[in-house]
Design a protein around this motif. Structure first.
Motif, PDB file in Angstrom:
ATOM      1  N   UNK A 249      -0.706   2.326   8.611  1.00  9.81           N
ATOM      2  CA  UNK A 249      -1.526   3.529   8.683  1.00  9.81           C
ATOM      3  C   UNK A 249      -1.150   4.371   9.897  1.00  9.81           C
ATOM      4  N   UNK A 250      -0.891   3.726  11.029  1.00 12.16           N
ATOM      5  CA  UNK A 250      -0.554   4.475  12.238  1.00 12.16           C
ATOM      6  C   UNK A 250       0.828   5.104  12.165  1.00 12.16           C
ATOM      7  N   UNK A 251       1.707   4.510  11.390  1.00 15.09           N
ATOM      8  CA  UNK A 251       3.076   5.030  11.306  1.00 15.09           C
ATOM      9  C   UNK A 251       3.232   6.137  10.273  1.00 15.09           C
ATOM     10  N   UNK A 252       2.502   6.042   9.150  1.00 20.40           N
ATOM     11  CA  UNK A 252       2.748   6.951   8.034  1.00 20.40           C
ATOM     12  C   UNK A 252       1.588   7.886   7.704  1.00 20.40           C
ATOM     13  N   UNK A 253       0.457   7.732   8.371  1.00 20.22           N
ATOM     14  CA  UNK A 253      -0.717   8.556   8.096  1.00 20.22           C
ATOM     15  C   UNK A 253      -1.129   9.329   9.343  1.00 20.22           C
ATOM     16  N   UNK A 254      -1.738  10.493   9.187  1.00 21.54           N
ATOM     17  CA  UNK A 254      -2.342  11.177  10.326  1.00 21.54           C
ATOM     18  C   UNK A 254      -3.674  10.489  10.624  1.00 21.54           C
ATOM     19  N   UNK A 255      -3.593   9.363  11.305  1.00 21.64           N
ATOM     20  CA  UNK A 255      -4.752   8.477  11.426  1.00 21.64           C
ATOM     21  C   UNK A 255      -5.204   8.286  12.864  1.00 21.64           C
TER      22      UNK A 255
ATOM     23  N   UNK B  77       0.829  -1.202   0.000  1.00 23.23           N
ATOM     24  CA  UNK B  77       0.000   0.000   0.000  1.00 23.23           C
ATOM     25  C   UNK B  77       0.861   1.249   0.000  1.00 23.23           C
ATOM     26  N   UNK B  78       1.896   1.242   0.828  1.00 20.73           N
ATOM     27  CA  UNK B  78       2.797   2.389   0.901  1.00 20.73           C
ATOM     28  C   UNK B  78       3.609   2.560  -0.378  1.00 20.73           C
ATOM     29  N   UNK B  79       4.001   1.460  -0.996  1.00 21.33           N
ATOM     30  CA  UNK B  79       4.729   1.524  -2.259  1.00 21.33           C
ATOM     31  C   UNK B  79       3.886   2.184  -3.344  1.00 21.33           C
ATOM     32  N   UNK B  80       2.607   1.878  -3.367  1.00 26.80           N
ATOM     33  CA  UNK B  80       1.719   2.478  -4.367  1.00 26.80           C
ATOM     34  C   UNK B  80       1.606   3.987  -4.186  1.00 26.80           C
TER      35      UNK B  80
ATOM     36  N   UNK C  82      13.017   3.366  12.441  1.00 27.41           N
ATOM     37  CA  UNK C  82      14.169   4.218  12.124  1.00 27.41           C
ATOM     38  C   UNK C  82      13.768   5.499  11.409  1.00 27.41           C
ATOM     39  N   UNK C  83      12.702   5.422  10.588  1.00 28.05           N
ATOM     40  CA  UNK C  83      12.322   6.608   9.811  1.00 28.05           C
ATOM     41  C   UNK C  83      11.147   7.386  10.418  1.00 28.05           C
ATOM     42  N   UNK C  84      10.364   6.733  11.291  1.00 33.11           N
ATOM     43  CA  UNK C  84       9.192   7.425  11.855  1.00 33.11           C
ATOM     44  C   UNK C  84       9.277   7.621  13.362  1.00 33.11           C
ATOM     45  N   UNK C  85      10.127   6.837  14.029  1.00 33.69           N
ATOM     46  CA  UNK C  85      10.212   6.888  15.481  1.00 33.69           C
ATOM     47  C   UNK C  85       9.079   6.158  16.175  1.00 33.69           C
ATOM     48  N   UNK C  86       8.227   5.480  15.393  1.00 37.13           N
ATOM     49  CA  UNK C  86       7.075   4.775  15.954  1.00 37.13           C
ATOM     50  C   UNK C  86       7.392   3.291  16.095  1.00 37.13           C
ATOM     51  N   UNK C  87       7.174   2.771  17.294  1.00 36.92           N
ATOM     52  CA  UNK C  87       7.476   1.384  17.629  1.00 36.92           C
ATOM     53  C   UNK C  87       6.234   0.528  17.362  1.00 36.92           C
ATOM     54  N   UNK C  88       6.201  -0.115  16.194  1.00 29.75           N
ATOM     55  CA  UNK C  88       5.015  -0.868  15.783  1.00 29.75           C
ATOM     56  C   UNK C  88       4.906  -2.247  16.419  1.00 29.75           C
ATOM     57  N   UNK C  89       5.999  -2.788  16.885  1.00 28.79           N
ATOM     58  CA  UNK C  89       6.066  -4.187  17.305  1.00 28.79           C
ATOM     59  C   UNK C  89       4.873  -4.635  18.149  1.00 28.79           C
ATOM     60  N   UNK C  90       4.576  -3.874  19.219  1.00 26.33           N
ATOM     61  CA  UNK C  90       3.489  -4.250  20.128  1.00 26.33           C
ATOM     62  C   UNK C  90       2.395  -3.192  20.190  1.00 26.33           C
ATOM     63  N   UNK C  91       2.324  -2.365  19.178  1.00 28.17           N
ATOM     64  CA  UNK C  91       1.324  -1.301  19.132  1.00 28.17           C
ATOM     65  C   UNK C  91      -0.073  -1.894  18.918  1.00 28.17           C
ATOM     66  N   UNK C  92      -1.023  -1.478  19.734  1.00 27.24           N
ATOM     67  CA  UNK C  92      -2.393  -1.986  19.637  1.00 27.24           C
ATOM     68  C   UNK C  92      -2.974  -1.693  18.249  1.00 27.24           C
ATOM     69  N   UNK C  93      -3.498  -2.722  17.607  1.00 26.32           N
ATOM     70  CA  UNK C  93      -4.119  -2.559  16.301  1.00 26.32           C
ATOM     71  C   UNK C  93      -3.172  -2.621  15.129  1.00 26.32           C
ATOM     72  N   UNK C  94      -1.862  -2.661  15.407  1.00 22.19           N
ATOM     73  CA  UNK C  94      -0.891  -2.679  14.308  1.00 22.19           C
ATOM     74  C   UNK C  94      -0.974  -3.965  13.490  1.00 22.19           C
TER      75      UNK C  94
END
Length: 386
Positions: free
Chosen positions: A257-263, A145-148, A235-247
């Motif tokens: 979506x949570x890392x790259x979008x204002x969501x 999705x991000x590549x597109x 490394x590029x967003x500072x957001x730790x997705x590993x254990x993020x709820x809903x990731x």
């Protein structure tokens, strides 16, 4: 008597709208004078777009996109009745239903088509989005999705990765310089019924991978690949997705979506209830009938029947659930206002027979439930009168 009919889709057989009509037919056979209010709903998965467009008298926009296995498919996005809000349903571009039986392959399946839907909607001028995630055939962390949308995911040689969750094991870096800048000027509401983290035993690969065709060996590979992806994203967003709820929603796209979008992420059924006006519809109702194809322990984690029952319980209205099949762990539903869970299967049959006969089975199952419910209600009223 007023009965609110609020089912989800019966996946593979009936849309939520079709299910609602079948339920109404069953009610009328048992109780012709009943007032029925049809309000088909969804929880962020397959059918959510149909529900929201129908409820708000919106429209659909056809789009040709890349399907989960890389072949072009016909898809669409929805526009709500306000003419301003765009609904992107992931299943319309990257869904399980787009993959022929026997060809499921989460190692290679991509969310690229979902990104193409978003890009087309951006090109068409939309700035307010509802993203319905669920029902996907993918486990790529939303990378496709991000590549597109212009994100470059590179290996050690600086070459872009191909499609699929397995490719993420080769990730070295992420280049965001060409990522679509319009995204930051928009609002995105993620409708999801999943709270799972991205990786680990409760993550996307282990919990949902098998239903997308992943073997135990595939699951381990996909989980490691998503861990590599999460490290690169941090490394590029500072957001730790590993254990993020809903990731872990929809193969990890919830994290993208949570890392790259204002969501903002919300429970899918709550989003649908808000836009369909279920709370208003429940005023003066005597009974609520909901349902979906499979009801089990996962249903109590925020799927349609639970959300509908919770809304009905606020007004002390009983809820009956109809299901194609019933699994373990349904007892948890009774604390949310559900009075009974009923299978519509009335004899031994193969899955394909059940799918082909779903409308009739649902109609007949509804008739029997309504007859029983109102018979015992009448008996209780007579006792009280005595």
């Amino acid at each position: 008597m007023k009965i609110v009919i609020a089912p989800d889709s019966f996946k593979g057989s009936l849309s939520s709208v079709e299910a609602a009509f079948s339920i109404e037919k069953g009610i009328k056979k048992a109780f012709p004078e009943a007032e029925t209010l049809l309000l088909p709903v969804g929880d962020g998965g397959e059918g959510t777009l149909d529900t929201l467009v129908a409820a708000t008298k919106g429209r659909r926009v056809p789009v040709r996109v890349t399907g989960p296995l890389g072949k072009k498919v016909n898809s669409e996005y929805g526009v709500l009745g306000d003419g301003k809000t765009c609904v992107i349903e992931m299943a319309k571009a990257s869904g399980l239903w787009l993959v022929p039986l026997g060809e499921l392959n989460p190692l290679k399946a991509t969310t690229f088509g979902t990104g193409e839907l978003i890009k087309q909607a951006l090109d068409d001028g939309f700035k307010s989005f509802i993203l319905a995630v669920g029902g996907s055939a993918t486990n790529d962390g939303g990378a496709g999705m991000l590549q597109a949308l212009g994100l470059k995911i590179l290996d050690k040689e600086g070459k872009e990765l191909s499609f699929g969750g397995a490719e993420l094991s080769r990730i070295n870096s992420i280049d965001i310089s060409n990522f679509d800048s319009r995204i930051q000027t928009c609002t995105f509401l993620i409708a999801s019924d999943v709270q799972n983290p991205l990786i680990g035993p409760d993550g996307a690969s282990y919990v949902f991978g098998p239903q997308k065709g992943a073997t135990p060996e595939n699951v381990e590979l996909l989980d490691r690949s998503l861990a590599d992806w999460a490290e690169a994203v941090e490394k590029v967003t500072g957001i730790h997705l590993h254990d993020l709820v809903g990731a872990g929603a929809a193969g990890g796209i919830g994290g993208a979506f949570q890392a790259f979008f204002p969501a903002e992420i919300r429970r899918g059924i709550d989003v649908v209830i808000e836009y369909t006006g279920l709370h208003q519809a429940l005023v003066d109702a005597d009974l609520v009938i909901t349902g979906e194809g499979q009801v089990d322990f996962q249903t109590a984690s925020g799927k349609t029947p639970m959300g509908v029952a919770q809304a009905a319980k606020l007004r002390n209205i009983p809820t009956v659930i109809l299901a194609g099949s019933i699994g373990k762990g349904i007892d948890a539903l009774y604390q949310y206002g559900v009075v009974s869970v009923n299978s519509i299967i009335n004899k031994p049959m193969q899955l394909n027979e059940a799918i082909e006969s779903a409308a009739e089975l649902l109609e007949n199952g509804t008739e029997q439930v309504v007859r029983s419910y109102f018979y015992y209600r009448k008996q209780n009223q007579m006792k009280v009168g005595l």
